[in-house]
Design a protein around this motif. Structure first.
Motif, PDB file in Angstrom:
ATOM      1  N   GLY A 164       0.777  -1.233   0.000  1.00 28.40           N
ATOM      2  CA  GLY A 164       0.000   0.000   0.000  1.00 28.40           C
ATOM      3  C   GLY A 164       0.807   1.280   0.000  1.00 28.40           C
ATOM      4  N   ALA A 165       2.115   1.205  -0.251  1.00 29.69           N
ATOM      5  CA  ALA A 165       2.971   2.399  -0.260  1.00 29.69           C
ATOM      6  C   ALA A 165       3.813   2.417  -1.532  1.00 29.69           C
ATOM      7  CB  ALA A 165       3.884   2.414   0.962  1.00 29.69           C
ATOM      8  N   GLU A 166       4.280   3.599  -1.879  1.00 24.39           N
ATOM      9  CA  GLU A 166       5.176   3.748  -3.028  1.00 24.39           C
ATOM     10  C   GLU A 166       6.510   3.067  -2.739  1.00 24.39           C
ATOM     11  OE1 GLU A 166       4.800   5.440  -6.053  1.00 24.39           O
ATOM     12  OE2 GLU A 166       2.680   5.566  -5.530  1.00 24.39           O
ATOM     13  N   ASP A 167       7.085   2.412  -3.747  1.00 22.14           N
ATOM     14  CA  ASP A 167       8.423   1.842  -3.618  1.00 22.14           C
ATOM     15  C   ASP A 167       9.433   2.970  -3.460  1.00 22.14           C
ATOM     16  OD1 ASP A 167       7.164  -0.554  -4.108  1.00 22.14           O
ATOM     17  OD2 ASP A 167       8.130  -0.899  -6.055  1.00 22.14           O
ATOM     18  N   VAL A 168      10.489   2.708  -2.692  1.00 24.27           N
ATOM     19  CA  VAL A 168      11.584   3.655  -2.521  1.00 24.27           C
ATOM     20  C   VAL A 168      12.853   2.966  -2.990  1.00 24.27           C
ATOM     21  CG1 VAL A 168      12.890   5.050  -0.884  1.00 24.27           C
ATOM     22  CG2 VAL A 168      10.438   4.682  -0.518  1.00 24.27           C
ATOM     23  N   THR A 169      13.531   3.570  -3.973  1.00 27.65           N
ATOM     24  CA  THR A 169      14.747   2.986  -4.535  1.00 27.65           C
ATOM     25  C   THR A 169      15.932   3.884  -4.243  1.00 27.65           C
ATOM     26  OG1 THR A 169      13.500   1.917  -6.304  1.00 27.65           O
ATOM     27  CG2 THR A 169      15.861   2.173  -6.655  1.00 27.65           C
ATOM     28  N   ALA A 170      17.036   3.266  -3.840  1.00 24.97           N
ATOM     29  CA  ALA A 170      18.272   3.999  -3.575  1.00 24.97           C
ATOM     30  C   ALA A 170      19.428   3.259  -4.236  1.00 24.97           C
ATOM     31  CB  ALA A 170      18.508   4.120  -2.077  1.00 24.97           C
ATOM     32  N   THR A 171      20.432   4.022  -4.639  1.00 29.47           N
ATOM     33  CA  THR A 171      21.635   3.460  -5.237  1.00 29.47           C
ATOM     34  C   THR A 171      22.694   3.296  -4.165  1.00 29.47           C
ATOM     35  OG1 THR A 171      21.131   4.528  -7.339  1.00 29.47           O
ATOM     36  CG2 THR A 171      23.405   3.813  -7.000  1.00 29.47           C
TER      37      THR A 171
END
Length: 94
Positions: free
Chosen positions: A52-59
């Protein structure tokens, strides 16, 4: 994952030369991407997924570390991509 103590907790996931180690401290997550063999080349990204939440992507930085803040309790999973390889962890509860 639940623990009786308030100190940091650790999780580790691995597949075919790609490993993700995660330390949970309060609402902060510190993850390290470890790779060997054919997986060792290239930049790594880590995506934090929650229902139910937006994905969070980090490098990941040059040492393979990535940080996520503001992560409250609940179900999470991680998707790691590096050098054409990927690792999707099972859902765990923080």
């Amino acid at each position: 994952m639940r623990a009786a103590s308030e100190g940091p907790r650790s999780l580790a996931f691995g597949r075919s030369g790609l490993t993700l180690e995660v330390e949970v401290a309060g609402d902060r997550l510190l993850a390290e991407v470890l790779a060997e063999g054919a997986v060792a080349g290239g930049e790594a990204t880590v995506t934090l997924q929650r229902p139910g939440a937006e994905d969070v992507t980090a490098t990941a930085d040059a040492a393979g570390f990535v940080r996520f803040g503001g992560v409250g309790p609940g179900a999470v999973r991680f998707v790691v991509a590096r050098g054409g390889w990927s690792l999707t962890t099972p859902w765990v509860t923080l």
